[in-house]
Structures are given as structure tokens and as C-alpha cells.
Design an enzyme around this catalytic site. Structure first.
Site, PDB file in Angstrom:
ATOM      1  N   ARG A  25      -0.388  -0.394   9.309  1.00 18.49           N
ATOM      2  CA  ARG A  25      -0.860   0.473   8.222  1.00 18.49           C
ATOM      3  C   ARG A  25       0.140   0.499   7.064  1.00 18.49           C
ATOM      4  O   ARG A  25      -0.107  -0.061   6.001  1.00 18.49           O
ATOM      5  CB  ARG A  25      -1.120   1.892   8.773  1.00 18.49           C
ATOM      6  CG  ARG A  25      -1.896   2.802   7.840  1.00 18.49           C
ATOM      7  CD  ARG A  25      -1.071   3.433   6.738  1.00 18.49           C
ATOM      8  NE  ARG A  25       0.047   4.229   7.245  1.00 18.49           N
ATOM      9  CZ  ARG A  25       0.993   4.740   6.475  1.00 18.49           C
ATOM     10  NH1 ARG A  25       0.989   4.534   5.172  1.00 18.49           N
ATOM     11  NH2 ARG A  25       1.998   5.432   6.990  1.00 18.49           N
ATOM     12  N   ASP A  26       1.318   1.069   7.289  1.00 20.16           N
ATOM     13  CA  ASP A  26       2.278   1.208   6.191  1.00 20.16           C
ATOM     14  C   ASP A  26       2.757  -0.178   5.745  1.00 20.16           C
ATOM     15  O   ASP A  26       2.978  -0.418   4.552  1.00 20.16           O
ATOM     16  CB  ASP A  26       3.476   2.056   6.662  1.00 20.16           C
ATOM     17  CG  ASP A  26       4.141   2.812   5.541  1.00 20.16           C
ATOM     18  OD1 ASP A  26       3.951   2.440   4.371  1.00 20.16           O
ATOM     19  OD2 ASP A  26       4.881   3.779   5.822  1.00 20.16           O
ATOM     20  N   HIS A 218      10.326   9.494   9.336  1.00 17.36           N
ATOM     21  CA  HIS A 218       9.676   8.304   8.783  1.00 17.36           C
ATOM     22  C   HIS A 218      10.568   7.780   7.662  1.00 17.36           C
ATOM     23  O   HIS A 218      10.490   8.252   6.526  1.00 17.36           O
ATOM     24  CB  HIS A 218       8.288   8.729   8.261  1.00 17.36           C
ATOM     25  CG  HIS A 218       7.465   7.646   7.649  1.00 17.36           C
ATOM     26  ND1 HIS A 218       6.397   7.065   8.292  1.00 17.36           N
ATOM     27  CD2 HIS A 218       7.520   7.048   6.434  1.00 17.36           C
ATOM     28  CE1 HIS A 218       5.831   6.165   7.499  1.00 17.36           C
ATOM     29  NE2 HIS A 218       6.507   6.145   6.359  1.00 17.36           N
ATOM     30  N   HIS A 220      12.113   4.905   5.139  1.00 15.78           N
ATOM     31  CA  HIS A 220      12.030   3.588   4.486  1.00 15.78           C
ATOM     32  C   HIS A 220      13.468   3.155   4.210  1.00 15.78           C
ATOM     33  O   HIS A 220      14.355   3.988   4.026  1.00 15.78           O
ATOM     34  CB  HIS A 220      11.195   3.680   3.205  1.00 15.78           C
ATOM     35  CG  HIS A 220       9.717   3.767   3.482  1.00 15.78           C
ATOM     36  ND1 HIS A 220       8.881   2.681   3.411  1.00 15.78           N
ATOM     37  CD2 HIS A 220       8.934   4.805   3.881  1.00 15.78           C
ATOM     38  CE1 HIS A 220       7.639   3.044   3.739  1.00 15.78           C
ATOM     39  NE2 HIS A 220       7.653   4.335   4.023  1.00 15.78           N
ATOM     40  N   CYS A 251       4.916   1.794  -0.207  1.00 15.36           N
ATOM     41  CA  CYS A 251       3.753   2.560  -0.614  1.00 15.36           C
ATOM     42  C   CYS A 251       3.311   2.047  -1.973  1.00 15.36           C
ATOM     43  O   CYS A 251       4.102   2.032  -2.920  1.00 15.36           O
ATOM     44  CB  CYS A 251       4.081   4.056  -0.702  1.00 15.36           C
ATOM     45  SG  CYS A 251       2.672   5.003  -1.306  1.00 15.36           S
ATOM     46  N   ASN A 260       9.616  -0.057   5.788  1.00 15.96           N
ATOM     47  CA  ASN A 260      10.058   0.994   6.718  1.00 15.96           C
ATOM     48  C   ASN A 260      11.268   0.498   7.498  1.00 15.96           C
ATOM     49  O   ASN A 260      11.534  -0.701   7.568  1.00 15.96           O
ATOM     50  CB  ASN A 260       8.960   1.274   7.737  1.00 15.96           C
ATOM     51  CG  ASN A 260       7.753   1.941   7.124  1.00 15.96           C
ATOM     52  OD1 ASN A 260       6.930   1.280   6.510  1.00 15.96           O
ATOM     53  ND2 ASN A 260       7.653   3.240   7.277  1.00 15.96           N
TER      54      ASN A 260
HETATM   55  P1  HMG Z   1     -10.551  10.357  -5.892  1.00 13.22           P
HETATM   56  O1  HMG Z   1     -10.853   9.219  -6.815  1.00 13.22           O
HETATM   57  O2  HMG Z   1     -10.039  11.626  -6.472  1.00 13.22           O
HETATM   58  O3  HMG Z   1     -11.799  10.624  -4.936  1.00 13.22           O
HETATM   59  O4  HMG Z   1      -9.495   9.797  -4.847  1.00 13.22           O
HETATM   60  P2  HMG Z   1     -13.069  11.572  -5.159  1.00 13.22           P
HETATM   61  O5  HMG Z   1     -13.045  12.571  -4.063  1.00 13.22           O
HETATM   62  O6  HMG Z   1     -13.122  12.042  -6.575  1.00 13.22           O
HETATM   63  O7  HMG Z   1     -14.266  10.553  -4.903  1.00 13.22           O
HETATM   64  C1  HMG Z   1     -14.554   9.471  -5.806  1.00 13.22           C
HETATM   65  C2  HMG Z   1     -15.395   8.422  -5.082  1.00 13.22           C
HETATM   66  O8  HMG Z   1     -14.616   7.863  -4.041  1.00 13.22           O
HETATM   67  C3  HMG Z   1     -16.652   8.975  -4.422  1.00 13.22           C
HETATM   68  O9  HMG Z   1     -17.628   7.954  -4.480  1.00 13.22           O
HETATM   69  C4  HMG Z   1     -16.246   9.164  -2.993  1.00 13.22           C
HETATM   70  O10 HMG Z   1     -17.316   9.076  -2.067  1.00 13.22           O
HETATM   71  C5  HMG Z   1     -15.306   7.991  -2.788  1.00 13.22           C
HETATM   72  P3  HMG Z   1     -18.851   8.017  -5.524  1.00 13.22           P
HETATM   73  O11 HMG Z   1     -19.566   9.318  -5.210  1.00 13.22           O
HETATM   74  O12 HMG Z   1     -18.178   8.041  -6.873  1.00 13.22           O
HETATM   75  O13 HMG Z   1     -19.613   6.779  -5.252  1.00 13.22           O
HETATM   76  N1  HMG Z   1     -14.313   8.290  -1.752  1.00 13.22           N
HETATM   77  C6  HMG Z   1     -14.058   7.529  -0.681  1.00 13.22           C
HETATM   78  N2  HMG Z   1     -14.548   6.347  -0.259  1.00 13.22           N
HETATM   79  C7  HMG Z   1     -14.078   5.869   0.899  1.00 13.22           C
HETATM   80  N3  HMG Z   1     -13.133   6.480   1.653  1.00 13.22           N
HETATM   81  C8  HMG Z   1     -12.608   7.649   1.256  1.00 13.22           C
HETATM   82  C9  HMG Z   1     -13.070   8.206   0.043  1.00 13.22           C
HETATM   83  N4  HMG Z   1     -12.742   9.326  -0.625  1.00 13.22           N
HETATM   84  C10 HMG Z   1     -13.512   9.378  -1.711  1.00 13.22           C
HETATM   85  N5  HMG Z   1     -11.684   8.257   2.004  1.00 13.22           N
HETATM   86  C11 HMG Z   1      -8.465   9.856  -2.673  1.00 13.22           C
HETATM   87  C12 HMG Z   1      -8.931  10.668  -3.870  1.00 13.22           C
HETATM   88  C13 HMG Z   1      -7.684  10.768  -1.767  1.00 13.22           C
HETATM   89  C14 HMG Z   1      -9.688   9.318  -1.954  1.00 13.22           C
HETATM   90  C15 HMG Z   1      -7.611   8.678  -3.183  1.00 13.22           C
HETATM   91  O14 HMG Z   1      -6.575   9.209  -3.935  1.00 13.22           O
HETATM   92  C16 HMG Z   1      -7.014   7.829  -2.063  1.00 13.22           C
HETATM   93  O15 HMG Z   1      -7.740   7.117  -1.358  1.00 13.22           O
HETATM   94  N6  HMG Z   1      -5.668   7.855  -1.914  1.00 13.22           N
HETATM   95  C17 HMG Z   1      -4.988   7.145  -0.836  1.00 13.22           C
HETATM   96  C18 HMG Z   1      -3.727   6.506  -1.332  1.00 13.22           C
HETATM   97  C19 HMG Z   1      -3.014   5.854  -0.172  1.00 13.22           C
HETATM   98  O16 HMG Z   1      -3.630   5.425   0.792  1.00 13.22           O
HETATM   99  N7  HMG Z   1      -1.671   5.751  -0.263  1.00 13.22           N
HETATM  100  C20 HMG Z   1      -0.871   5.154   0.787  1.00 13.22           C
HETATM  101  C21 HMG Z   1      -0.774   5.985   2.025  1.00 13.22           C
HETATM  102  S1  HMG Z   1       0.405   7.308   1.887  1.00 13.22           S
HETATM  103  C22 HMG Z   1       1.914   6.588   2.328  1.00 13.22           C
HETATM  104  O17 HMG Z   1       2.012   5.398   2.434  1.00 13.22           O
HETATM  105  C23 HMG Z   1       3.083   7.490   2.649  1.00 13.22           C
HETATM  106  C24 HMG Z   1       3.405   7.565   4.147  1.00 13.22           C
HETATM  107  O18 HMG Z   1       3.702   6.287   4.682  1.00 13.22           O
HETATM  108  C25 HMG Z   1       4.606   8.505   4.387  1.00 13.22           C
HETATM  109  C26 HMG Z   1       5.817   8.189   3.490  1.00 13.22           C
HETATM  110  O19 HMG Z   1       6.295   7.045   3.497  1.00 13.22           O
HETATM  111  O20 HMG Z   1       6.236   9.110   2.801  1.00 13.22           O
HETATM  112  C27 HMG Z   1       2.213   8.138   4.946  1.00 13.22           C
HETATM  113 MG    MG Z   2       5.629   5.270   4.534  1.00 12.75          MG
END
Ligand code: HMG
Ligand code: MG
Length: 308
Positions: A25-26, A218, A220, A251, A260
């Protein structure tokens, strides 16, 4: 390969540690190229076979935000999700939870930000609004019998806001636990944490009534501090560590984030300290070398390189 670390047990440290593998995933969320579904499924299977007790498989996030994991449903459909090894997935909102439920997933992780800028960039939210987004996810997931982990990102420093106040991290993390998350993973998203800072954060949580066994770390490894920080966390009694095979990771919404803590480097240190972890280092290194071949670049892990 028969080289192993010298073992000298430190009786003040925990006897056993759980490694929470986040490479599929990450790691893969940050790759420039798309990794085929077959390779992802094989990667996860090899990590499970190497003894990793938990392997985070993918994310049900918006596919446009993280195209690398747009194939999440296809990947999950080919995994043994009812098997003995938990294969959690990231879920940011109810739409993500619906997709996870349709796929039969049993373990999810929500992911929050300690800072306003990252909440906006990573979740299109504010720090306060992210709780409104997560609350129904956690409630419905628990009602469906799922296990819910929570991450907090930017717990040490933030590329846009600088130093992050530990009080803010404790406030965000405590709310996620109060919501019903079973474990809180403290993210050093951009790798700027240092050893004494780790201890300070763990003490901050203890002061707020959060016991050390609810916390995971966690790290990095941007500045090469991940292993030192892991040792500092071990000294505080932390027994769950996130790591990614071969040191893959980052990320896409935090440019300064690199890989990581490499699982191999963590395994080497734990073995040397006589701490049980259950991972077969040789099988793990060969998995990371195979994945490095698919990605077309060498692993940044010192242990993978040394044993190569
Ligand atoms: P948004 O654009 O604000 O979403 O994104 P919305 O709620 O306004 O919806 C817009 C459209 O997206 C809608 O479709 C929803 O159905 C669709 P429409 O009606 O326009 O056709 N939609 C989705 N489709 C599929 N799957 C979904 C989904 N949600 C809405 N889940 C949102 C908000 C949260 C979805 C967006 O910002 C997002 O996906 N962000 C994820 C970013 C990400 O994955 N980052 C990496 C992971 S975090 C990380 O790596 C850190 C970590 O490792 C810890 C660390 O290191 O600190 C965990
Ligand atoms: Mg991470």
C-alpha cells in the site's frame, strides 16, 4: 545467504514485536509506474509466506487521487481475505467503506492528519471535518465486525507548517481512538522525527490516558533516522512497527516523503536485539529483490543491498 546479525539481548526491551507490513500500500501508492495486478497479488502472497503477520494490501481511496491503487477491488478479489493473516485496506470515507464491504474486506484503516495543510492536500478536508468523515465509517465498520486501525500523519513535522505541536497530535489521535479505532499508528510522514521527539510523543499520549499498547509507529526514512527512532520507540515499550519491504514508499501528497523504514532493516535490528518477530529474512529479501526488478530500481534498504 547465511549472514545474520550478532545477537545480544537487551532485557529492558520488549520480547516480541509485531511488524505491520505496508509495502503493497504505502510502497506501491508512490511508484511512478503502475504495477500489474498479478505482481501485486504475488507480492502480498510472498510477504505472507515470509511470515509478516499483517500485510496492508491496498486502498479504497479515490482512483483519481491515487491511480496506482485504482485496481484495489481486483487485487482484493484475488487475496485470501478470510485467511489467518489480516490484509487491511485504507478507507477514507463511506464510499471507500462501501467498496471495502463489497469486496469482503475484514480489516480497514482510516487515516487522519494532525495538520490543516495536509488534511486539505490529502483528504480535501479540514482537521475538524475529517472526524465528521470518519465517524460513520468507523461506526458502520465496527457494526459489520471489521477491525479499524487509525493513522495520524504529520506527527513530527509538516513540509508546509514546520514543527507540529505534540499536543495537537495527541488531540487528533485520542479522538480517533475514542471513535472506536483499536490501534493508532503515529506517522512520521516526511521522516523528520528524531529519537527524543518519539519518546516525547509517547509520553504525551500516556499523559492523555492512551496506553502504549494502543500505539504503533510508522516511520519514513527520509533522513536515515527511522531505525534510530524505532529503537527509541522500543525503549518506550512500543511493540508494533509499520515497515515496507525493501524500503518502498512515500506519500503522493507530501513531496518530501520517501520510503518507509525498510522491513529488512527493522528485522535485522530486532534479530540482533533478540526480539522475536517471526519473519524469514531470506524470503523477505528475495521478495524485495524480485519487486525491485519489476520496478526497475534498486531497493534503498541497507540490508537488502548488503545481502545482495
Ligand atoms: P473528494 O474529491 O473531496 O471526494 O476527495 P468527494 O467526497 O467530494 O467525492 C467526489 C467524487 O469522488 C464522487 O463521485 C464520489 O463518489 C467519489 P461523483 O459523485 O462526483 O461521481 N469518491 C470516491 N470514489 C471511489 N472511492 C472513494 C471515493 N470517495 C469519493 N473512496 C477523498 C476526498 C478522501 C476521497 C480524496 O481526498 C482521497 O481519495 N484521498 C486519498 C489520498 C491518499 O490516498 N493518500 C495516501 C494515503 S495517506 C498516507 O500515505 C499516509 C500514511 O502512510 C501515514 C503516514 O505516512 O503519515 C497512512
Ligand atoms: Mg506512510
Amino acid at each position: 545467504m547465511s549472514v545474520l546479525p550478532m545477537v545480544e539481548r537487551d532485557p529492558s526491551l520488549p520480547e516480541r514485536v509485531t511488524i505491520f507490513e505496508v509495502g503493497p500500500r504505502d510502497g506501491l501508492q508512490n511508484e511512478a509506474g503502475l504495477v500489474p495486478v498479478d505482481a501485486k497479488v504475488e507480492f502480498i502472497g510472498r510477504l505472507v509466506s515470509a511470515g509478516l503477520p499483517i500485510v496492508e494490501a491496498t486502498s479504497f481511496v479515490h482512483p483519481k487521487w491515487v491511480p496506482q491503487l485504482a485496481d484495489a477491488a481486483e487485487v482484493v478479489a484475488r487475496l485470501p481475505i478470510d485467511g489467518p493473516t489480516p490484509l487491511p485496506v485504507l478507507v477514507p470515507n463511506e464510499r471507500g467503506l462501501d467498496r471495502a464491504l463489497e469486496s469482503g474486506v475484514r480489516h480497514i484503516a482510516i487515516f487522519a492528519s494532525a495538520t490543516e495543510t495536509f488534511a486539505a492536500k490529502n483528504l480535501n478536508s479540514t482537521v475538524e471535518d475529517q472526524f465528521t468523515m470518519f465517524a460513520p465509517v468507523v461506526e458502520r465498520a465496527l457494526a459489520a465486525g471489521m477491525d479499524v486501525r487509525a493513522y495520524v500523519s504529520m506527527c513530527f513535522g509538516d513540509p508546509w507548517e514546520g514543527a507540529v505541536d505534540p499536543t495537537q497530535v495527541v488531540r487528533v489521535g485520542s479522538r480517533l481512538l475514542e471513535m472506536g479505532a483499536t490501534q493508532l499508528s503515529i506517522g512520521d510522514t516526511i521522516g523528520v522525527g528524531t529519537a527524543a521527539h518519539v519518546a516525547r510523543l509517547v509520553q504525551g499520549f500516556a499523559g492523555a490516558g492512551v496506553p502504549v499498547d494502543r500505539l504503533a509507529m510508522h516511520f519514513h526514512d527520509t533522513y536515515g533516522q527511522a531505525l534510530a527512532n524505532a529503537l527509541a520507540a522500543l525503549r518506550c515499550g512500543i511493540t508494533t512497527f509499520d515497515a515496507s519491504a525493501g524500503g518502498l514508499g512515500g506519500c503522493p501528497y507530501a513531496e518530501s516523503a520517501t520510503g518507509n523504514l525498510a522491513t529488512e532493516d527493522l528485522v535485522w535490528m530486532l534479530t540482533g536485539l533478540g526480539i522475536e518477530h517471526g519473519v524469514d529474512l531470506e524470503a523477505l529479501v528475495s521478495t524485495s529483490r524480485w519487486m525491485a526488478g519489476i520496478l526497475g530500481r534498486e531497493s534503498p534498504s541497507a540490508v537488502v543491498r548488503a545481502l545482495g
